[in-house]
Design a protein around this motif. Structure first.
Motif, mmCIF file in Angstrom:
data_model
loop_
_atom_site.group_PDB
_atom_site.id
_atom_site.type_symbol
_atom_site.label_atom_id
_atom_site.label_comp_id
_atom_site.label_asym_id
_atom_site.label_seq_id
_atom_site.Cartn_x
_atom_site.Cartn_y
_atom_site.Cartn_z
ATOM 1 N N GLY A 162 -1.356 -3.969 -14.376
ATOM 2 C CA GLY A 162 -0.966 -2.560 -14.318
ATOM 3 C C GLY A 162 0.041 -2.211 -13.249
ATOM 4 O O GLY A 162 0.310 -1.027 -13.009
ATOM 5 N N ILE A 163 0.601 -3.207 -12.560
ATOM 6 C CA ILE A 163 1.596 -2.942 -11.519
ATOM 7 C C ILE A 163 2.977 -3.222 -12.096
ATOM 8 O O ILE A 163 3.391 -4.373 -12.247
ATOM 9 N N LYS A 164 3.686 -2.183 -12.443
ATOM 10 C CA LYS A 164 4.980 -2.308 -13.096
ATOM 11 C C LYS A 164 6.075 -2.579 -12.086
ATOM 12 O O LYS A 164 6.176 -1.904 -11.058
ATOM 13 N N ALA A 165 6.902 -3.583 -12.373
ATOM 14 C CA ALA A 165 8.020 -3.918 -11.488
ATOM 15 C C ALA A 165 9.022 -2.768 -11.482
ATOM 16 O O ALA A 165 9.244 -2.119 -12.507
ATOM 17 N N ASN A 166 9.631 -2.505 -10.326
ATOM 18 C CA ASN A 166 10.664 -1.473 -10.248
ATOM 19 C C ASN A 166 12.032 -2.113 -10.033
ATOM 20 O O ASN A 166 12.170 -3.338 -10.031
ATOM 21 N N VAL A 167 13.042 -1.289 -9.829
ATOM 22 C CA VAL A 167 14.407 -1.799 -9.720
ATOM 23 C C VAL A 167 14.561 -2.735 -8.521
ATOM 24 O O VAL A 167 15.327 -3.702 -8.566
ATOM 25 N N PHE A 168 13.798 -2.489 -7.456
ATOM 26 C CA PHE A 168 13.891 -3.345 -6.273
ATOM 27 C C PHE A 168 13.317 -4.735 -6.564
ATOM 28 O O PHE A 168 13.838 -5.743 -6.075
ATOM 29 N N ARG A 195 21.559 -19.057 -6.886
ATOM 30 C CA ARG A 195 21.397 -20.427 -7.362
ATOM 31 C C ARG A 195 22.198 -20.684 -8.649
ATOM 32 O O ARG A 195 22.031 -21.709 -9.299
ATOM 33 N N LYS A 196 23.021 -19.663 -9.034
ATOM 34 C CA LYS A 196 23.896 -19.756 -10.218
ATOM 35 C C LYS A 196 23.102 -19.988 -11.498
ATOM 36 O O LYS A 196 23.522 -20.721 -12.391
ATOM 37 N N ASP A 197 21.956 -19.361 -11.570
ATOM 38 C CA ASP A 197 21.097 -19.463 -12.734
ATOM 39 C C ASP A 197 21.342 -18.237 -13.618
ATOM 40 O O ASP A 197 20.645 -17.232 -13.540
ATOM 41 N N PHE A 198 22.364 -18.327 -14.465
ATOM 42 C CA PHE A 198 22.733 -17.176 -15.278
ATOM 43 C C PHE A 198 21.703 -16.879 -16.352
ATOM 44 O O PHE A 198 21.573 -15.743 -16.798
ATOM 45 N N VAL A 199 20.966 -17.902 -16.796
ATOM 46 C CA VAL A 199 19.877 -17.672 -17.751
ATOM 47 C C VAL A 199 18.822 -16.757 -17.128
ATOM 48 O O VAL A 199 18.327 -15.812 -17.757
ATOM 49 N N GLY A 200 18.501 -17.044 -15.864
ATOM 50 C CA GLY A 200 17.531 -16.210 -15.160
ATOM 51 C C GLY A 200 18.015 -14.784 -14.986
ATOM 52 O O GLY A 200 17.245 -13.828 -15.147
ATOM 53 N N VAL A 201 19.317 -14.627 -14.673
ATOM 54 C CA VAL A 201 19.883 -13.281 -14.521
ATOM 55 C C VAL A 201 19.769 -12.520 -15.830
ATOM 56 O O VAL A 201 19.331 -11.353 -15.862
ATOM 57 N N ASN A 202 20.173 -13.152 -16.922
ATOM 58 C CA ASN A 202 20.110 -12.488 -18.227
ATOM 59 C C ASN A 202 18.686 -12.112 -18.606
ATOM 60 O O ASN A 202 18.432 -11.056 -19.202
ATOM 61 N N GLU A 203 17.740 -12.978 -18.256
ATOM 62 C CA GLU A 203 16.350 -12.690 -18.557
ATOM 63 C C GLU A 203 15.881 -11.449 -17.815
ATOM 64 O O GLU A 203 15.197 -10.582 -18.376
ATOM 65 N N MET A 204 16.256 -11.336 -16.527
ATOM 66 C CA MET A 204 15.861 -10.166 -15.750
ATOM 67 C C MET A 204 16.508 -8.898 -16.290
ATOM 68 O O MET A 204 15.868 -7.834 -16.367
ATOM 69 N N GLU A 239 15.869 -3.806 -19.306
ATOM 70 C CA GLU A 239 16.178 -2.962 -20.459
ATOM 71 C C GLU A 239 14.915 -2.648 -21.254
ATOM 72 O O GLU A 239 14.675 -1.496 -21.626
ATOM 73 N N SER A 240 14.082 -3.665 -21.492
ATOM 74 C CA SER A 240 12.863 -3.442 -22.280
ATOM 75 C C SER A 240 11.861 -2.571 -21.525
ATOM 76 O O SER A 240 11.109 -1.803 -22.135
ATOM 77 N N ASP A 241 11.852 -2.671 -20.186
ATOM 78 C CA ASP A 241 10.951 -1.849 -19.369
ATOM 79 C C ASP A 241 11.547 -0.496 -19.016
ATOM 80 O O ASP A 241 10.927 0.300 -18.314
ATOM 81 N N GLN A 242 12.798 -0.281 -19.479
ATOM 82 C CA GLN A 242 13.517 0.974 -19.218
ATOM 83 C C GLN A 242 13.634 1.268 -17.720
ATOM 84 O O GLN A 242 13.411 2.387 -17.261
ATOM 85 N N VAL A 243 13.982 0.216 -16.983
ATOM 86 C CA VAL A 243 14.216 0.356 -15.544
ATOM 87 C C VAL A 243 15.717 0.527 -15.329
ATOM 88 O O VAL A 243 16.507 -0.368 -15.657
#
Length: 378
Positions: A245-251, A263-272, A277-281
């Motif tokens: 129940g603890i929703k992540a925020n923009v920070f 670390r140049k992990d663009f897959v990780g960036v895209n995932e976040m 977007e899905s969490d409407q943050v």
């Protein structure tokens, strides 16, 4: 037994022999002088404390006729100017004053007195010993809980991490309520001391001890994991906490995005970004700044321009000094954007910073700067 009764009990124990009676008489005289004239007589005439000792000091501080502020002033005077006999106030004196300050709700001063105990190796003692000085005479559980919570923060502020954990353990074992805000003070102190592994370990202790967890303490723990390179555990922790129940925020998302970019992990960036977007943050200025850096590193000038324009439309400013790698692409796009708005002074300021950073402007930068001067005139 109330704190007032504790202080009264302390006084009564000193009427058992002639020496104690004499000490009580001296303490009473000192208290009357403090009430009437303050500290000045003792500052100008040190001989007034010629027969002074720790026992008398404790009697003065526990005198109910002496206002708490006067007690505090006298206590500080003794710390600054210890007599040859009394030296500095002993541990009992500190405890008596803490009781007086708590009753008067002077919590900031109470914390300062606890700091004296925490930072003085001659006074510092196990928390159970400190609490016993009070618990032997009073059953005010709320006061003991407040004392322990404050001592936990004091140790954290002074980066005495082992001592702080001993207080945390004592509170947990005693069934006391542990304040999440105090835990945050401890987490931030660990972070500032670059103790990232300890951050996550303590966060786990918080969860185990049923401390109220908020998105802010979760984000600090995630940041610690990112800084140690354990991104999988950081992401898993976020998912786990979302399940509770603890929703992540923009920070929280910015912390992970920043780590993935480094670390140049663009897959990780895209995932976040997809999760945001899905969490409407919604993005904040820091998010846009990170994206400008990300696209800039990749040479995706079109994306940098798009993000920069979107950010400006929302009335936000990218900060080239915070979290943004200084490179030709990001400077070029930002100078171009400022130039289009006729903000030539800011555009030229960035140009100067670009030169100082050892970066070589391209023709687009010079064209933009010339255009900014024309736009500013019209």
């Amino acid at each position: 037994m109330s704190i007032q009764k504790l202080l009264q009990a302390f006084n009564k124990t000193h009427f058992t022999n002639p020496t104690s009676i004499a000490h009580q008489a001296i303490a009473s005289k000192i208290a009357k002088t403090l009430i009437k004239s303050g500290l000045k007589p003792f500052e100008t005439t040190p001989l007034l404390l010629s027969n002074f000792n720790s026992d008398i000091a404790n009697l003065v501080l526990s005198n109910s006729n002496l206002p708490p502020q006067s007690c505090l002033s006298f206590f500080k005077f003794l710390r600054r100017n210890p007599s040859p006999v009394a030296h500095k106030p002993d541990l009992q004196a500190h405890v008596i004053l803490i009781c007086r300050l708590y009753k008067a709700q002077k919590f900031a001063e109470m914390k300062n007195v606890l700091s004296y105990i925490a930072t003085d190796v001659s006074l510092r003692c196990p928390v159970i010993n400190l609490v016993s000085l009070i618990e032997n005479e009073t059953a005010e559980a709320k006061f003991v809980e407040k004392l322990c919570d404050m001592l936990f923060r004091v140790y954290a502020d002074n980066r005495l991490f082992d001592e702080a954990m001993s207080v945390f353990d004592y509170m947990e074992n005693s069934g006391m309520k542990i304040d999440e805000r105090s835990c945050m003070v401890y987490l931030i102190a660990l972070k500032r001391s670059d103790q990232m592994n300890m951050c996550f370990g303590f966060f786990q202790r918080m969860v185990k001890a049923n401390v109220n967890i908020t998105v802010y303490t979760m984000t600090i723990a995630i940041d610690g994991l990112c800084k140690t390179g354990d991104f999988k555990r950081a992401r898993d922790l976020m998912v786990e906490m979302i399940g509770k129940g603890i929703k992540a925020n923009v920070f929280t998302y910015n912390t992970l995005i920043n780590g993935y970019i480094k670390r140049k992990d663009f897959v990780g960036v895209n995932e976040m970004l997809s999760l945001m977007e899905s969490d409407q943050v919604a993005y904040n200025a820091a998010t846009y700044t990170l994206l400008i850096e990300w696209y800039g590193r990749s040479g995706r000038i079109g994306e940098v321009e798009r993000v920069f324009d979107e950010m400006r439309e929302r009335g936000m400013e990218a900060d080239v000094h915070r979290g943004l790698t200084q490179n030709v692409v990001t400077y070029t796009v930002m100078i171009s954007g400022l130039s289009k708005e006729g903000r030539s002074d800011e555009a030229f300021r960035l140009y100067d910073e670009m030169i100082e950073a050892g970066l070589t402007p391209d023709n687009r930068v010079y064209t933009s700067l010339v255009g900014s001067l024309h736009t500013a005139r019209t």
